[in-house]
Design a protein around this motif. Structure first.
Motif, PDB file in Angstrom:
ATOM      1  N   MET A   5      -3.295  15.639   0.846  1.00 37.57           N
ATOM      2  CA  MET A   5      -4.279  14.567   1.050  1.00 37.57           C
ATOM      3  C   MET A   5      -5.676  15.152   1.212  1.00 37.57           C
TER       4      MET A   5
ATOM      5  N   GLU B 274       0.852  -1.196   0.000  1.00 35.07           N
ATOM      6  CA  GLU B 274       0.000   0.000   0.000  1.00 35.07           C
ATOM      7  C   GLU B 274       0.885   1.242   0.000  1.00 35.07           C
TER       8      GLU B 274
ATOM      9  N   THR C 152      -3.641  -3.314  13.763  1.00 35.95           N
ATOM     10  CA  THR C 152      -3.689  -3.616  12.334  1.00 35.95           C
ATOM     11  C   THR C 152      -4.831  -2.853  11.683  1.00 35.95           C
ATOM     12  N   ASN C 153      -5.007  -3.094  10.413  1.00 41.65           N
ATOM     13  CA  ASN C 153      -6.072  -2.506   9.611  1.00 41.65           C
ATOM     14  C   ASN C 153      -7.457  -2.866  10.152  1.00 41.65           C
ATOM     15  N   LYS C 154      -8.394  -1.922  10.052  1.00 36.19           N
ATOM     16  CA  LYS C 154      -9.738  -2.180  10.572  1.00 36.19           C
ATOM     17  C   LYS C 154     -10.576  -3.055   9.631  1.00 36.19           C
ATOM     18  N   SER C 155     -10.518  -2.769   8.335  1.00 38.09           N
ATOM     19  CA  SER C 155     -11.433  -3.471   7.431  1.00 38.09           C
ATOM     20  C   SER C 155     -10.987  -4.921   7.207  1.00 38.09           C
TER      21      SER C 155
ATOM     22  N   SER D 146      -2.482   0.928  13.048  1.00 38.46           N
ATOM     23  CA  SER D 146      -3.729   0.613  12.361  1.00 38.46           C
ATOM     24  C   SER D 146      -3.581   0.963  10.875  1.00 38.46           C
ATOM     25  N   GLY D 147      -4.712   1.107  10.181  1.00 38.06           N
ATOM     26  CA  GLY D 147      -4.676   1.223   8.730  1.00 38.06           C
ATOM     27  C   GLY D 147      -4.036   2.473   8.173  1.00 38.06           C
ATOM     28  N   VAL D 148      -3.295   2.293   7.119  1.00 36.82           N
ATOM     29  CA  VAL D 148      -2.739   3.303   6.209  1.00 36.82           C
ATOM     30  C   VAL D 148      -2.260   4.584   6.909  1.00 36.82           C
ATOM     31  N   THR D 149      -3.129   5.590   7.050  1.00 37.81           N
ATOM     32  CA  THR D 149      -2.648   6.886   7.546  1.00 37.81           C
ATOM     33  C   THR D 149      -2.261   6.847   9.016  1.00 37.81           C
TER      34      THR D 149
ATOM     35  N   ARG E 271      -4.679   3.649  17.682  1.00 38.11           N
ATOM     36  CA  ARG E 271      -4.093   4.272  16.499  1.00 38.11           C
ATOM     37  C   ARG E 271      -2.768   3.570  16.196  1.00 38.11           C
TER      38      ARG E 271
ATOM     39  N   TYR F 221     -16.014   0.971  12.190  1.00 33.45           N
ATOM     40  CA  TYR F 221     -15.969  -0.375  11.619  1.00 33.45           C
ATOM     41  C   TYR F 221     -16.616  -1.424  12.536  1.00 33.45           C
TER      42      TYR F 221
ATOM     43  N   GLU G  45      -2.476   7.830  -3.002  1.00 36.19           N
ATOM     44  CA  GLU G  45      -3.196   6.830  -2.207  1.00 36.19           C
ATOM     45  C   GLU G  45      -4.705   7.047  -2.351  1.00 36.19           C
TER      46      GLU G  45
ATOM     47  N   PHE H  31     -11.866   5.114  14.300  1.00 36.61           N
ATOM     48  CA  PHE H  31     -12.256   4.168  13.251  1.00 36.61           C
ATOM     49  C   PHE H  31     -12.727   2.824  13.813  1.00 36.61           C
TER      50      PHE H  31
ATOM     51  N   ARG I 274     -12.321   6.952   4.971  1.00 31.58           N
ATOM     52  CA  ARG I 274     -12.560   5.879   5.954  1.00 31.58           C
ATOM     53  C   ARG I 274     -11.730   4.643   5.625  1.00 31.58           C
ATOM     54  N   TRP I 275     -11.640   4.309   4.308  1.00 33.19           N
ATOM     55  CA  TRP I 275     -10.858   3.130   3.927  1.00 33.19           C
ATOM     56  C   TRP I 275      -9.410   3.248   4.374  1.00 33.19           C
ATOM     57  N   CYS I 276      -8.860   4.467   4.316  1.00 31.67           N
ATOM     58  CA  CYS I 276      -7.454   4.588   4.735  1.00 31.67           C
ATOM     59  C   CYS I 276      -7.342   5.187   6.136  1.00 31.67           C
ATOM     60  N   GLU I 277      -8.450   5.101   6.892  1.00 27.63           N
ATOM     61  CA  GLU I 277      -8.469   5.506   8.305  1.00 27.63           C
ATOM     62  C   GLU I 277      -7.898   6.912   8.498  1.00 27.63           C
ATOM     63  N   TYR I 278      -8.369   7.809   7.630  1.00 26.15           N
ATOM     64  CA  TYR I 278      -7.876   9.183   7.634  1.00 26.15           C
ATOM     65  C   TYR I 278      -8.963  10.135   8.115  1.00 26.15           C
TER      66      TYR I 278
END
Lengths: 202, 202
Positions: free
Chosen positions: B159, A13, A120-123, A153-156, A142, A199, B22, A195, B180-184
């Motif tokens: 972003m 990613e 880790t990632n939520k989804s 957690s996820g991405v950002t 976070r 989720y 992203e 988040f 939300r997908w990237c927890e931002y």
């Protein structure tokens, strides 16, 4: 000077890698960034754009910090035994091992997180849980620090974690400087994770 | 489908590019990302890590969206006439032209922003002003929309701008989904810019 081994693999990613590397990269006197991949050269991300790995993986690699991103590519890499062995060996020598998003699934499969708290990632939360049944996965965080392992957690969330890691190594003021330089409103509280509710994890 | 021409050059700022990419990259049915550079191949960022440009610059290039990042490399590129000409020509054909951070200095030097409102990096504000004396530089703005030009403040503001551009093209709900997908935590209000005060610009 901390040398960071930044692992990339097909389907990583984009922002998992480059959010944190922006932060570390703004302190060139403190961090040296080395992008590594099984096959050096261009490596296509989950967003198709490619990063360029200058280094391959070698048995005797040592890095002060090992950095493992997530992304759709982790679904394949959890079955890549040579890669998981490399992760385990480099992590054992490193001062810190960091992951973002589903990168913690790779750490779990490498056997590094058993008995430890991790984020880790939520989804993809339930899929990641399956990769490490003995890991204390945190549903609301976070990022999480447990010994030498710092997982986000996820991405950002990786950006907030990177600043947290910088604070751990060089103090809160240095981390705040970096955030200001890149005009980032740092979420300093690693337990503040809106988040988890979005989720349905809490 | 919008094709985005993502310009990179030596010394581009990592997150200026990969934060927005992203966001756009999470909508693969709506955006196609093409990384372009004067010399295709690996291009080293301001943080030393390299991205890989698959495409060169050609006189007949057309993209629906032109994307121009900032970074220390802009100090050199403001004197690169073939590059500025390419930016002007591609922008003239594009539906939108986006910049992050000091990327707006390149748009200004290409003659694209005269009489228009634009945003840029805070710490390099006065230098950017000199590159476009006829531009209405906004001292306090997370990002600015003026006709086909959407320009953001420093680094991570990109972003928020990218999500703003997605909202403009596909609605607020789509942009919120991506966040939300990237927890931002998206800063949706483009006038909310706490960094203007931090840098003494207001």
């Amino acid at each position: 000077m901390h040398r960071i081994g930044v692992l990339i693999f097909p389907g990583f990613e984009l922002l998992d890698v480059f959010g944190p590397m922006e932060m570390f990269g703004l302190l060139p006197d403190k961090y040296e960034l080395c992008m590594v991949a099984e096959t050096p050269g261009p490596v296509a991300s989950n967003q198709r754009l490619s990063a360029y790995a200058e280094h391959g993986l070698h048995d005797d690699d040592t890095y002060d910090i090992l950095f493992v991103p997530g992304g759709a590519g982790t679904r394949k890499e959890i079955g890549n035994r040579p890669l998981l062995r490399w992760i385990a060996e480099v992590s054992a020598q490193a001062e810190y091992t960091l992951s973002v998003c589903t990168g913690s699934a790779l750490l779990a499969r490498a056997g590094l997180l058993d008995g430890r708290k991790a984020a880790t990632n939520k989804s993809a939360f339930s899929w990641v849980e399956e990769q490490g049944p003995k890991v204390k996965w945190q549903r609301q965080a976070r990022w999480v620090e447990d010994g030498p392992f710092i997982t986000s957690s996820g991405v950002t969330a990786g950006m907030d974690m990177a600043l947290g890691a910088i604070a751990l190594m060089h103090g809160q003021d240095t981390a705040r400087d970096v955030a200001r330089w890149c005009e980032y409103t740092w979420q300093e509280d690693k337990t503040n994770d809106p988040f988890a509710r979005m989720y349905g994890l809490v």
